[in-house]
Motif scaffolding. Structure first.
Motif, mmCIF file in Angstrom:
data_model
loop_
_atom_site.group_PDB
_atom_site.id
_atom_site.type_symbol
_atom_site.label_atom_id
_atom_site.label_comp_id
_atom_site.label_asym_id
_atom_site.label_seq_id
_atom_site.Cartn_x
_atom_site.Cartn_y
_atom_site.Cartn_z
ATOM 1 N N ASP A 163 0.825 -1.202 0.000
ATOM 2 C CA ASP A 163 0.000 0.000 0.000
ATOM 3 C C ASP A 163 0.865 1.260 0.000
ATOM 4 O O ASP A 163 0.565 2.235 -0.705
ATOM 5 N N ILE A 164 1.936 1.245 0.785
ATOM 6 C CA ILE A 164 2.840 2.399 0.811
ATOM 7 C C ILE A 164 3.488 2.595 -0.546
ATOM 8 O O ILE A 164 3.616 3.725 -1.042
ATOM 9 N N VAL A 165 3.908 1.527 -1.177
ATOM 10 C CA VAL A 165 4.513 1.622 -2.502
ATOM 11 C C VAL A 165 3.525 2.222 -3.496
ATOM 12 O O VAL A 165 3.866 3.074 -4.330
ATOM 13 N N HIS A 166 2.306 1.795 -3.415
ATOM 14 C CA HIS A 166 1.299 2.286 -4.356
ATOM 15 C C HIS A 166 1.021 3.775 -4.147
ATOM 16 O O HIS A 166 0.807 4.518 -5.123
ATOM 17 N N LYS A 167 1.048 4.237 -2.908
ATOM 18 C CA LYS A 167 0.679 5.616 -2.623
ATOM 19 C C LYS A 167 1.844 6.587 -2.807
ATOM 20 O O LYS A 167 1.635 7.728 -3.234
ATOM 21 N N TYR A 168 3.060 6.167 -2.524
ATOM 22 C CA TYR A 168 4.176 7.120 -2.456
ATOM 23 C C TYR A 168 5.299 6.788 -3.424
ATOM 24 O O TYR A 168 6.407 7.286 -3.273
ATOM 25 N N ARG A 169 5.036 6.012 -4.411
ATOM 26 C CA ARG A 169 6.080 5.683 -5.381
ATOM 27 C C ARG A 169 6.461 6.924 -6.186
ATOM 28 O O ARG A 169 5.600 7.659 -6.684
ATOM 29 N N ASN A 170 7.770 7.166 -6.313
ATOM 30 C CA ASN A 170 8.297 8.281 -7.101
ATOM 31 C C ASN A 170 8.580 7.755 -8.501
ATOM 32 O O ASN A 170 9.613 7.145 -8.764
ATOM 33 N N LYS A 171 7.631 7.971 -9.398
ATOM 34 C CA LYS A 171 7.746 7.413 -10.750
ATOM 35 C C LYS A 171 8.667 8.293 -11.598
ATOM 36 O O LYS A 171 8.259 9.314 -12.147
ATOM 37 N N LEU A 172 9.917 7.888 -11.693
ATOM 38 C CA LEU A 172 10.940 8.613 -12.458
ATOM 39 C C LEU A 172 11.425 7.739 -13.604
ATOM 40 O O LEU A 172 11.480 6.504 -13.484
ATOM 41 N N LEU A 173 11.780 8.428 -14.692
ATOM 42 C CA LEU A 173 12.454 7.707 -15.772
ATOM 43 C C LEU A 173 13.856 7.357 -15.315
ATOM 44 O O LEU A 173 14.378 7.894 -14.332
ATOM 45 N N GLU A 174 14.498 6.476 -16.083
ATOM 46 C CA GLU A 174 15.840 6.043 -15.677
ATOM 47 C C GLU A 174 16.808 7.209 -15.534
ATOM 48 O O GLU A 174 17.542 7.304 -14.527
ATOM 49 N N PRO A 175 16.861 8.150 -16.509
ATOM 50 C CA PRO A 175 17.800 9.288 -16.331
ATOM 51 C C PRO A 175 17.458 10.127 -15.107
ATOM 52 O O PRO A 175 18.355 10.543 -14.371
ATOM 53 N N GLU A 176 16.170 10.380 -14.912
ATOM 54 C CA GLU A 176 15.779 11.169 -13.746
ATOM 55 C C GLU A 176 16.121 10.451 -12.449
ATOM 56 O O GLU A 176 16.517 11.076 -11.463
ATOM 57 N N PHE A 177 15.964 9.130 -12.459
ATOM 58 C CA PHE A 177 16.297 8.368 -11.249
ATOM 59 C C PHE A 177 17.783 8.461 -10.950
ATOM 60 O O PHE A 177 18.181 8.701 -9.801
ATOM 61 N N TYR A 178 18.607 8.292 -12.009
ATOM 62 C CA TYR A 178 20.059 8.394 -11.787
ATOM 63 C C TYR A 178 20.444 9.792 -11.339
ATOM 64 O O TYR A 178 21.323 9.970 -10.487
ATOM 65 N N THR A 179 19.788 10.798 -11.906
ATOM 66 C CA THR A 179 20.092 12.174 -11.515
ATOM 67 C C THR A 179 19.769 12.405 -10.042
ATOM 68 O O THR A 179 20.534 13.056 -9.314
ATOM 69 N N SER A 180 18.652 11.851 -9.612
ATOM 70 C CA SER A 180 18.258 12.063 -8.218
ATOM 71 C C SER A 180 19.246 11.447 -7.241
ATOM 72 O O SER A 180 19.357 11.906 -6.110
ATOM 73 N N LEU A 181 19.949 10.420 -7.676
ATOM 74 C CA LEU A 181 20.922 9.801 -6.777
ATOM 75 C C LEU A 181 22.088 10.730 -6.465
ATOM 76 O O LEU A 181 22.747 10.582 -5.432
ATOM 77 N N PHE A 182 22.380 11.716 -7.405
ATOM 78 C CA PHE A 182 23.502 12.623 -7.210
ATOM 79 C C PHE A 182 23.079 13.914 -6.524
ATOM 80 O O PHE A 182 23.903 14.769 -6.269
ATOM 81 N N GLN A 183 21.806 14.034 -6.246
ATOM 82 C CA GLN A 183 21.320 15.233 -5.592
ATOM 83 C C GLN A 183 21.227 15.015 -4.083
ATOM 84 O O GLN A 183 20.913 13.921 -3.622
ATOM 85 N N GLU A 184 21.560 16.070 -3.372
ATOM 86 C CA GLU A 184 21.492 15.992 -1.929
ATOM 87 C C GLU A 184 20.035 16.016 -1.466
ATOM 88 O O GLU A 184 19.170 16.593 -2.123
ATOM 89 N N VAL A 185 19.804 15.385 -0.324
ATOM 90 C CA VAL A 185 18.475 15.420 0.270
ATOM 91 C C VAL A 185 18.576 16.138 1.610
ATOM 92 O O VAL A 185 19.493 15.896 2.392
ATOM 93 N N GLY A 186 17.657 17.036 1.851
ATOM 94 C CA GLY A 186 17.645 17.749 3.125
ATOM 95 C C GLY A 186 18.715 18.798 3.189
ATOM 96 O O GLY A 186 19.666 18.828 2.398
#
Length: 1525
Positions: free
Chosen positions: A1496-1519
């Motif tokens: 249920d959590i996966v269904h509600k809060y999944r961050n649907k990113l394309l592969e490039p966007e997903f890789y980009t997000s890994l290099f971005q700081e959080v918080g």
């Protein structure tokens, strides 16, 4: 009773009122006159005209003369109409007392009482038997009886004299017909029922209108004693005394006493207008109207009546021939009917009668049914045949001396010379057992005696003498007692020596004159040969025995019974339980059938009977068929009663241990006739026999309920043995090569309790009578130690689980529960025995899964789920078993079978790889159970309890805790990255190193939330071995060696710009082509030249100075120069460790990020958007889902006489209000925990599973011991403290509710500022709800019953702010009640206490269990614990039986020791809750609920990113990135 009053028998005999004047004339004269006179009178009655219907008799003189003729006419033969006409006239005339008729002469109308008295005396002539025309006489007599019946019912003008004449008339005609020996088909046989019925009915009417004087009662009692050889007499007496008793109980004990229901046709015999005092007086007199009913067992008494003697003289036969009269053949059945009537009366007084079973049609052999929680009766010794006496002994039974009636030698000789014996009554077997109550099924619990019942002494004062005598009808004392005439006396004297003994004439008599009960007076029955035990009277004797047992088992807690009654009762039991000389099976069966609670009733001295009961059980339980008992009893019920007795005796050997029996009634405790049999032995020596009986019973038992009781008893004895050996209170440890703690048999050689002890009785008992004794010999080896018992139990249960039991669901579940309990017994056994248990459970699962599809049902799958749970218990309790390869492979194959539906490797086909198989589990429930087993193997084995304690198998860390201890200034949870692996595991990654981590290695802290719980891991990236990291600093290069300036000699050399050879080279013209400076210098140039020289000089000086300074600086510079030296770059300090970790694990591949083509499942790795609203609420919701089943147990303490909930709740406030054993029992269930710091289940959702409150203090909490000196257990009410138990598979909170003030007062006085602030924060959210309400959960209160609303004694618990409780139902709550008085169980206010057992689960708005479903009292399992005076504990289980029958190990009626009580109660609670979960259709295992929430959590809060966007997000700081300085 009437000794001072004279009998009216002589008056009746001398009365000539039935004689006529015509009797003085020749018979022909009287006959002619009668025929002539009666005919006109009869014709006038039969005429239809009004004028002719008037009486022709006008004067008193005419009427009296005519009555003389009518009197004579009633004596004539029945060949004509004369007698009939006489009857017509008289039956018409006696109606003058009812209503006036024209046919009745006027003198009679004017003086009806006077004439009716005369008519009644004349009518006696009709009842004189005639040799011919019996049918006509029967009809005429019936007419007269009906007329008399109507007269008594409807007349309102009868005088006392008329009533007395009427009673004497009925007594006289009854005596005329019934006193003589019965003639088959005769007048008496046909009229007996009507005669005695009319007598009793008219007698009761007389009691109502003019109570008979004592002479009439005495006369009736004496005459009735002469009619007892007619079955109808006893039958009618039983009916009327039961009807009177029903009325008596209504006003004697009040409306709350259980009503004694009798058939309507019996109840109407008692006039409705009879007042209470009249009923009481009539009841006691009618009760004794039959005289001593035990006389019915003695033909010598019955045959000594005057009419019998008169017939004897007329035949001129011998005295003993009258004893053999055919009519006396019915005495056994009559005796039984009398005993059955008394039995019903006793049951009515005890409050356990449901219907009057007197009306049922009983076979000649009927034995007392167990209509209550009672024990088998044992009658008193009636050794000889006493002669009938005309007066009854009115001394109360407890004051009478034990009479020993002697028989003269002449009588003995005469009787021994008789060759004819009374024919034995043939056995009539019926579909319904005569021993079983017709209104009670075998599985129905027996009703408890009424709490307001009379004391045992009172009941015995009424019925004891009859029952004791009847219980020993035709008995002789056992040979073992005849060895010494004083032995029996000493036994009774010891019983009388109790401090509470009440001195009675009987007690004094026994102590002063032991010879009165010596064997000199105990001669053989004169009617029967000593070698042939008469079974004719066994049914009545058995009925008396059963009744006695029920009486003694109805003893209230703390009630004192006169020792003389106890002694006589034990004598009866000893005689009834004899199996050596002659087994009286009806009596033995009745005793066993009525004795389930005999050893649970705190009877003084009852333990001396243990050997006799063991011998009886050795006869019954190992016998599979019980063919010789089928004629008397339902074998299943007999075995069940035997098992109940066995359950109550099992703890005795361990409890009393080396205590020696001071009284040896039989002279021995074993079955061996050895020279040592007179030597007192210990209770411990009986253990082996009890264990052998238990094992033999399990081998031969076929009934499911009985089998489950045996299985519960096995765990009881094994655990008790293990605990006893663990505390080292038994004999010395054996020295051997094994690690088992072996207990030497206490008297293996001295007591005769050895391998052959159980079969020793075969020397005197034929093998056919004890067919299963051979089974016991195989079990005697090594069953006297806990390890031996455990091994034997495992072998026996596992063998039968995979053979006879696997088709039966109830037995299978009980067997699996037993195996689970045995796994927790702390006894060292060989690994092969443990593997045997695991292997058998695996085989059981394979068999059930392989059954054909039509057999697959929810019940079958419940059995498989239970087997997987049992498997988990064994693996968690013995994790080292999986160190062996074969065991590990077998377990994993079973897990694979449960998950996929088949094994990859079978014996008849090749290996099928898991990827090639089509998943086809037996059901989703089976698959879930197999997955739980796999999780148990992979995550719990060897890892429980965790360092944080057993309260939580998960990490006690979450985002808040980790942020708190990190170097981040912000406490926002947005510093975490959230990913989901395989749609089943949520990863929360914190990339900042924790504050206490000084190592600069790349580190990441991961919170892993999966189906099995929440786990925190801290991971660091290392490139060097651990040893190198410890010995040197990381990332520091090797230093250069320092320079050596003192090496060699330093010379000052002026360096030339060109070598010296240059000066030797001659110039050429070209060299001279450039002129020198002085050749071209002019004045102007000279000036410039000088200026340049000066500048150059200055420059040289400046450069020399700089060179000097540089040399000085260089001389001061260290080596190597850090400015010029080449060094490696420093290591990176900032890492995106989440990306590194996922990359190193291979999760960042393109394949892992792609959506599956033909599936709705998300990719193997997805990211979650934690910034969405509600994300952290759902994460907290997931953390609240428990990882183990949780149970709640509420414990109450009930003092004697308490009935209200407030009284019960106040008991636990002080230790002075409770017994010390209760506090010990509480601490044996679990350990105390602090509710505010406890991370597990506390009994209420508002305080359970707290993560941030414990701060690692759980370990200290376990070590805290609560000294309950100032509390009765109320400190564990769940407010601040509770009792807690947890293992790898379940957790239990034990709450002791206590009385608290009103929730309003307590909340107002106890609210802190923070709590008030929290409630103010809750107010806006409450006001947003529709409709507007101030209730926490709207729309529910109007649907709540009174039991569901908050109790005024319970403080309302509120959920913490922002905490959402997940649906945790369906829940199972168990109540444990400690009752000081066993009779108070029926008064336990369960309904009133239901509000006190709230856990908060039932009031959650999102719970799957709706509030609208009320909890029934019957749905709440209750375990009652009653402490016995012996130190043992009696158990009663209520409401624990459901779809799957009873739950073990504690079963109703079991007795357990103090050592094993806590373990057995806890194990029973676990099994009850597991059964309830198996029954529930809405229950999902914890790991399934967690998995569903993750999806249920996966269904509600999944961050649907394309592969490039997903890789980009890994290099971005959080918080926000800010570190503490």
């Amino acid at each position: 009773m009437y000794s001072e009053w004279r009998s009216l028998q002589l008056i009746i005999q001398s009365d000539r009122g039935h004689m006529s004047v015509l009797h003085s004339y020749p018979s022909t004269v009287g006959k002619d006159v009668a025929n002539a006179v009666v005919r006109p009178l009869g014709q006038g009655l039969n005429s239809s005209s009004v004028t002719s219907n008037e009486s022709i008799l006008k004067t008193d003189k005419e009427v009296k003369w005519t009555m003389e003729v009518l009197c004579y006419g009633l004596t004539l033969p029945l060949d004509g109409e004369t007698v009939k006409l006489c009857v017509d006239v008289y039956t018409d005339w006696i109606m003058a007392l009812v209503a006036r008729r024209d046919s009745i002469p006027q003198p009679i109308v004017k003086e009806p009482n006077l004439y009716v008295q005369t008519i009644l005396k004349h009518l006696q002539n009709l009842f004189v038997p005639r040799p011919d025309y019996a049918h006509n006489q029967i009809s005429l007599c019936m007419r007269v009886l009906v007329a008399v019946q109507k007269l008594a019912r409807e007349s309102v003008n009868m005088s006392r004299e008329t009533w007395e004449v009427l009673l004497l008339f009925l007594l006289q005609i009854n005596d005329t017909l019934l006193a003589a020996p019965t003639v088959p088909g005769g007048l008496a046989e046909n009229l007996a029922d009507k005669l005695i019925g009319v007598l009793f009915e008219v007698w009761f009417l007389a009691c109502t209108r003019c109570f008979p004087t004592p002479p009439y009662w005495k006369t009736a009692r004496e005459m009735l004693a002469n009619w007892r050889h007619h079955p109808a007499v006893v039958e009618q007496w039983s009916k009327v005394i039961c009807a009177l008793t029903s009325r008596l109980l209504r006003f004697t004990y009040g409306p709350s006493f259980p009503p004694f229901k009798v058939p309507d046709e019996d109840a109407i015999l008692i006039p409705a207008e009879m007042d209470n005092d009249c009923i009481a007086q009539t009841w006691f007199r009618v009760l004794h109207m039959l005289s001593n009913p035990v006389d019915l067992s003695n033909p010598a008494i019955i045959s000594t009546t005057p009419k019998f003697q008169e017939q004897l003289l007329s035949v001129s036969g011998m005295a003993q021939e009258m004893i053999q009269h055919p009519c006396l053949k019915q005495l056994p059945q009559i005796f039984f009917r009398a005993m059955r009537g008394i039995s019903c009366l006793v049951d009515a007084f005890l409050g356990i009668a449901r219907i009057n079973i007197i009306r049922e049609r009983l076979p000649p052999y009927g034995i007392s049914r167990p209509r209550s929680d009672s024990a088998p009766p044992t009658p008193v010794n009636r050794l000889n045949m006493p002669q009938a006496s005309n007066t009854m002994n009115t001394t109360p039974p407890h004051s009478r001396r034990m009479r020993s009636v002697t028989v003269t030698k002449a009588t003995v000789k005469t009787s021994s010379g008789s060759t004819a014996h009374p024919p034995k009554v043939t056995h009539q077997t019926s579909t319904t057992s005569p021993l079983s109550s017709p209104n009670q099924t075998s599985s129905e619990p027996r009703p408890l005696p009424a709490p307001t019942r009379p004391k045992v002494n009172s009941v015995l004062n009424l019925f004891g003498q009859w029952l004791f005598d009847a219980g020993l009808v035709h008995c002789r004392l056992h040979n073992g007692m005849n060895r010494d005439g004083s032995m029996t006396a000493s036994f009774i004297q010891i019983l009388l020596s109790y401090k509470s003994c009440i001195t009675t004439p009987a007690g004094l008599d026994v102590r002063r004159k032991p010879s009165q009960i010596s064997t000199e007076n105990m001669v053989a029955n004169p009617l029967f040969d000593a070698n042939e035990f008469p079974d004719n009277y066994e049914a009545g004797r058995a009925e008396a025995c059963g009744t006695l047992c029920r009486i003694f088992c109805s003893k209230k807690t703390g009630e004192e019974i006169l020792p003389v009654y106890l002694s006589r009762f034990y004598m009866v039991l000893i005689q009834g339980l004899q199996i050596n000389d002659y087994i009286c099976r009806p009596v033995l069966a009745s005793i066993i059938l009525n004795s389930p609670a005999l050893f649970c009733s705190d009877l003084k001295g009852i333990d001396v009977l243990v050997p006799y009961f063991i011998s009886a059980l050795e006869t019954i339980l190992p016998d599979r068929e019980l063919s010789k008992f089928k004629a008397y009893v339902n074998p299943t019920e007999l075995r069940r009663a035997s098992i109940h007795i066995l359950l109550s005796m099992l703890p005795l050997p361990h409890h009393f241990g080396t205590v020696k029996a001071e009284v040896l009634l039989e002279g021995k405790f074993s079955n061996e006739d050895s020279s040592l049999h007179d030597k007192p032995v210990t209770f411990l020596s009986l253990k082996l026999r009890l264990v052998n009986v238990l094992i033999g019973a399990l081998q031969t038992e076929t009934d499911p309920n009985n089998t489950q009781m045996i299985l519960g008893a096995m765990l009881n004895i094994v655990q008790d043995s293990a605990l006893l050996e663990a505390i080292g209170s038994q004999t010395e440890l054996s020295v051997g090569d094994s690690t088992h703690v072996s207990l030497k048999s206490h008297s293996r050689n001295s007591s005769g309790i050895s391998m052959t002890s159980t079969g020793s009785s075969e020397a005197t008992t034929p093998d056919s009578e004890r067919p299963a004794q051979a089974l016991l010999r195989d079990y005697a080896l090594h069953t006297d130690t806990a390890s031996g018992l455990l091994i034997r139990s495992i072998h026996l249960v596992t063998q039968r689980l995979n053979s006879q039991w696997r088709q039966d669901m109830s037995i299978s579940l009980a067997a699996l529960e037993l195996l689970s309990g045995l796994a927790k017994v702390k006894v060292s056994v060989d690994s092969t025995d443990r593997k045997r248990a695991v292997s058998s459970v695996c085989s059981y699962i394979v068999h059930q899964c392989s059954r054909p599809a039509p057999f697959h049902s929810r019940d079958l799958h419940s059995m498989i789920v239970a087997a997987f749970q049992c498997l988990c218990v064994w693996l968690t309790e013995h994790p080292d078993m999986l160190n062996e390869k074969d065991c590990l492979i077998e377990v994993l194959e079973i897990v694979e079978l449960g998950i996929s539906g088949s094994k990859s490797k079978t014996s008849d086909q090749e290996v099928r790889y898991k990827g090639d198989k089509e998943p086809n589990p037996a059901s989703m429930r089976v698959k879930d159970a197999a997955e739980a087993t796999l999780t148990c193997i992979m995550q719990l084995l060897g890892a429980f309890p965790s360092p944080s304690g057993p309260a939580s198998p998960c990490s006690l860390l979450n985002e808040e805790t980790l942020i708190k201890y990190s170097r981040l200034t912000s406490t926002s949870k947005n510093h975490f990255r959230y990913f989901v692996l395989d749609n089943s595991i949520i990863l929360a990654m914190l990339e900042q190193p924790l504050g206490n981590d000084q190592n600069p290695c790349p580190s990441v802290t991961v919170l892993i939330r999966g189906m099995s719980g929440r786990h925190a891991w801290t991971m660091q990236l290392y490139h060097q071995p651990r040893g190198s990291r410890a010995s040197q600093k990381a990332f520091v290069p090797e230093p250069h060696p320092p320079p050596k300036d003192d090496v060699g000699i330093k010379y000052n050399v002026k360096h030339r710009p060109f070598p010296e050879e240059v000066d030797k080279i001659p110039f050429v013209k070209a060299d001279l082509s450039i002129p020198d400076l002085h050749e071209i210098v002019t004045d102007q140039l000279e000036v410039q030249h000088e200026k340049l020289k000066k500048l150059m000089a200055k420059q040289i000086l400046y450069e020399n100075a700089l060179e000097k300074i540089s040399e000085e600086r260089l001389s001061k510079t260290v080596f190597p120069d850090p400015v010029t030296e080449c060094i490696p770059p420093p290591p990176a300090q900032e890492f995106q460790t989440a990306r590194l970790l996922l990359s190193h694990f291979g999760f960042l591949s393109l394949e892992a990020l792609k959506e599956p083509g033909n599936s709705c499942r998300p990719p193997n790795l997805i990211a979650l958007d934690s910034t969405l609203a509600g994300f952290f609420d759902d994460i907290g919701y997931l953390d609240l889902l428990p990882t183990r089943p949780f149970e709640t147990v509420f414990i109450f303490y009930m003092k004697p006489g308490q009935k209200t909930s407030q009284e019960i709740l106040k008991n636990v406030e002080s230790s002075n209000n409770v017994q010390s054993n209760f506090l010990e029992f509480l601490l044996s269930l679990g350990w105390p925990v602090d509710v505010g710091k406890h991370p597990g289940w506390t009994g209420h959702v508002s305080t359970s599973w707290l993560i941030n409150a414990c701060n690692g203090s759980e370990g200290k909490e376990q070590e805290e011991t609560v000294a309950p000196a100032d509390t009765g257990g109320g400190i564990f009410n769940g407010e601040k403290k509770a009792l807690y138990y947890a293992d790898a598979l379940t957790e239990i909170a034990f709450v002791v509710p206590s009385f608290m003030e009103s929730s309003t007062d307590s909340s107002e006085s106890g609210l802190t500022f923070q709590e008030a602030e929290t409630q103010m924060d809750l107010l806006p959210s409450l006001l947003k709800q529709t409709p507007l309400t101030l209730e926490l959960f709207p729309n529910h209160s109007e649907n709540l019953s009174n039991s569901q609303r908050l109790s005024p004694t319970q403080k309302s618990k509120r959920l913490p702010l922002g905490r959402t409780v997940p649906p945790l139902g369906p829940e199972t709550k168990v109540i444990v009640v400690w009752v000081e008085r066993f009779d108070d169980i029926e008064n336990f206010p369960l309904h009133d206490l239901l509000p006190e057992i709230s856990t908060g689960v039932e009031t959650t708005t999102n719970s799957s269990t709706s509030l609208r479903t009320t909890t029934s009292d019957k749905d709440v399992p209750v375990i009652f614990i009653h402490p016995l005076k012996t130190g043992l504990f009696r158990i009663k289980v209520q409401g624990a039986t459901g779809k799957f029958s009873m739950v073990i190990p504690l079963v109703d009626g079991m007795v357990v020791s103090r050592r094993a009580l806590g373990f057995l109660v806890r194990q029973t609670i676990i099994n009850i809750c597991r059964r309830k979960r198996l029954e529930s259709d809405s229950y999902n295992p914890p790991h399934v609920k967690r998995k569903q929430k993750i999806v249920d959590i996966v269904h509600k809060y999944r961050n649907k990113l394309l592969e490039p966007e997903f890789y980009t997000s890994l290099f971005q700081e959080v918080g926000p990135k800010s570190l503490n300085p």
